[in-house]
Design an enzyme around this catalytic site. Structure first.
Site, short mmCIF file in Angstrom:
data_model
loop_
_atom_site.label_atom_id
_atom_site.label_comp_id
_atom_site.label_asym_id
_atom_site.label_seq_id
_atom_site.Cartn_x
_atom_site.Cartn_y
_atom_site.Cartn_z
N LEU A 33 1.06 -1.17 -0.03
CA LEU A 33 0.09 0.11 0.09
C LEU A 33 0.77 1.18 -0.13
O LEU A 33 0.53 2.25 0.40
CB LEU A 33 -0.95 0.00 1.26
N LYS A 35 1.97 2.53 -2.66
CA LYS A 35 1.39 3.43 -3.70
C LYS A 35 -0.13 2.82 -3.92
O LYS A 35 -1.04 3.71 -4.54
CB LYS A 35 2.22 3.20 -5.02
N GLY A 36 -0.37 1.76 -3.78
CA GLY A 36 -1.69 1.13 -4.07
C GLY A 36 -2.68 1.52 -3.10
O GLY A 36 -2.44 2.38 -1.87
N ASN A 92 13.74 -1.21 -5.19
CA ASN A 92 12.30 -1.88 -5.22
C ASN A 92 12.20 -2.97 -6.55
O ASN A 92 11.26 -3.88 -6.28
CB ASN A 92 11.48 -0.83 -5.58
N THR A 117 7.98 -3.92 -19.53
CA THR A 117 7.66 -2.47 -20.26
C THR A 117 8.18 -2.25 -21.62
O THR A 117 9.51 -2.66 -21.84
CB THR A 117 8.07 -1.45 -19.38
N TYR A 141 14.47 3.13 -15.09
CA TYR A 141 13.12 2.08 -14.96
C TYR A 141 13.07 1.16 -15.92
O TYR A 141 12.94 -0.13 -15.56
CB TYR A 141 11.68 3.27 -15.32
N PHE A 169 2.89 -1.46 -23.40
CA PHE A 169 2.92 -0.24 -24.03
C PHE A 169 2.28 0.76 -23.34
O PHE A 169 2.24 0.77 -22.04
CB PHE A 169 2.60 -0.35 -25.52
N PHE A 206 4.02 17.78 -24.19
CA PHE A 206 5.41 17.85 -24.04
C PHE A 206 6.03 17.95 -25.58
O PHE A 206 6.63 16.72 -26.20
CB PHE A 206 6.02 16.80 -23.33
N ARG A 219 1.75 7.08 -29.51
CA ARG A 219 2.17 5.98 -28.30
C ARG A 219 0.80 4.90 -28.83
O ARG A 219 -0.11 5.34 -29.46
CB ARG A 219 1.72 6.31 -27.05
N1 UDP Z 1 2.56 13.69 -22.31
C1 UDP Z 1 2.20 14.95 -22.49
N2 UDP Z 1 1.81 15.81 -21.46
C2 UDP Z 1 1.61 15.25 -20.18
C3 UDP Z 1 1.82 13.93 -19.99
C4 UDP Z 1 2.14 13.21 -21.15
O1 UDP Z 1 2.29 15.52 -23.77
O2 UDP Z 1 1.18 16.02 -19.31
C5 UDP Z 1 2.81 12.60 -23.49
C6 UDP Z 1 4.34 12.31 -23.32
O3 UDP Z 1 5.42 13.04 -23.57
C7 UDP Z 1 4.17 10.99 -24.10
C8 UDP Z 1 2.66 10.49 -24.11
O4 UDP Z 1 2.08 11.72 -23.75
O5 UDP Z 1 4.59 11.37 -25.50
C9 UDP Z 1 2.25 9.61 -23.04
O6 UDP Z 1 2.95 9.79 -21.86
P1 UDP Z 1 2.55 8.88 -20.44
O7 UDP Z 1 3.33 9.59 -19.40
O8 UDP Z 1 1.18 8.91 -20.27
O9 UDP Z 1 3.00 7.47 -21.06
P2 UDP Z 1 4.66 7.07 -21.40
O10 UDP Z 1 4.50 7.06 -22.90
O11 UDP Z 1 5.80 7.92 -20.68
O12 UDP Z 1 4.64 5.43 -20.82
#
Ligand code: UDP
Length: 324
Positions: A33, A35-36, A92, A117, A141, A169, A206, A219
């Site tokens: 718990l 994080k959960g 961890n 992952t 990670y 993914f 981003f 993605r």
């Molecule tokens: N992303 C974004 N703004 C945010 C969070 C994520 O533009 O506030 C983008 C991030 O750069 C990635 C995609 O959304 O290209 C998916 O990000 P997320 O963190 O959901 O998953 P990840 O691909 O890192 O596992």
């Protein structure tokens, strides 16, 4: 089958537990718990609060509940945090995982399904990514998940552990009862929906200068129920003697860009979602798309909810659910 789910009080773990119970398996959720959430543990599962590093308690729990197989999902999973705090991730994710393998050896449990992952691939040389592609993680990670996968290969030869490692993914979406609730939240879909709900002022994209059709990252989003069903298939395959394997889990196709996700959320929620464009997030590859043909071919897995609309709508319904 009696299955232990480490991390079963987390987002994906709770849905895996739900799917196990639905299919008639028994589930023991082992979660610290840290994080959960206790309330995320699905009704009908046995809950045991424990630390992954507590090998003796893990072993006793496996023996006491006569566990036949383990789904190992308890881990830290934030790319950015892992770069700042690699020690936490190695402790961890690697030490915690090895502690579980020791406990399994002592308790004579030899089947494991592991949450891995796409981050094990690093910056991929080609799309869609296949399991045989080079694994060169660009952050701790991915490195720690790969380290555990490598340990599994050697443990298999020496100790007879059989495993299926599932390289996720982008898991997204929700069931009626279980959804995504991280603190702090960093994932795109929940953040976009929080902006739609007025819980945050806007969403920051981003980077919009990637070499993709609209300049934002692409993605491969996979519905959490489809992901969870792959775990159940893998467990049952192992029980029937299926050899150890590594599988990608995504929907494939073209994937969706950050801007497409935001547009989709606007359609689903019928709300305005203010957008800001920010800098690239370090470590983000432009495109990550899975080839999942290996798990389709070998285990007969088929995603049922590939449409982004369905994924986003399920997450929105879960966010809007009546709460006590
Ligand atoms: N992303 C974004 N703004 C945010 C969070 C994520 O533009 O506030 C983008 C991030 O750069 C990635 C995609 O959304 O290209 C998916 O990000 P997320 O963190 O959901 O998953 P990840 O691909 O890192 O596992």
């Amino acid at each position: 089958m009696r299955v232990m789910v480490t991390g079963g009080a987390g987002y994906i773990g709770s849905v895996v537990t739900e799917e196990l119970l639905k299919g008639g398996d028994e589930a023991v959720v082992y979660d610290s718990l840290y994080k959960g959430h206790r309330e995320a543990v699905v009704e009908g599962a046995t809950f045991v609060k424990g630390d992954l590093l507590d090998t003796a308690f893990l072993r006793d729990t496996l023996v006491k509940h006569r566990i036949e197989a383990v789904v190992h999902m308890a881990a830290d999973s934030l790319v950015g945090e892992s770069v700042k705090e690699p020690a936490k991730y190695f402790r961890n994710n690697v030490l915690g995982g090895l502690s579980l393998l020791d406990a399994m050896r002592e308790a004579k449990v030899s089947s494991l399904v592991f949450s891995s992952t796409a981050a094990v691939y690093g910056e991929p040389a080609k799309q869609p990514i296949e399991e045989s592609d080079p694994t060169e993680p660009t952050n701790p990670y991915g490195e720690t998940k790969l380290a555990f996968e490598r340990a599994l290969r050697w443990y298999e030869g020496a100790y007879g552990v059989r495993f299926v490692s599932l390289r996720y993914f982008n898991a997204a979406g929700a069931t009626e009862r279980c959804g995504e609730r991280h603190h702090p939240e960093t994932h795109l879909i929940p953040l976009v929906l929080q902006a739609a709900a007025g819980e945050r002022p806007d969403i920051t994209v981003f980077g919009e200068d990637y070499a993709t059709p609209d300049g934002t990252c692409v993605r491969d989003y996979i519905h959490v129920v489809d992901l969870a069903q792959a775990h159940v298939l893998a467990l049952h395959a192992l029980a029937k003697g299926h050899p150890s394997a590594i599988y990608n889990l995504g929907c494939g196709g073209e994937g969706y860009s950050v801007k497409q996700v935001i547009d989709c959320a606007r359609r689903v929620t019928q709300r305005d979602i203010p957008v800001r464009v920010g800098a690239r997030r370090p470590g983000d590859p432009a495109v990550l798309i899975a080839s999942s043909s290996r798990i389709m071919r070998e285990l007969g897995w088929r995603p049922q909810q590939q449409q982004l609309e369905a994924i986003v709508a399920s997450a929105w319904r879960w966010m809007q659910r009546p709460r006590a």
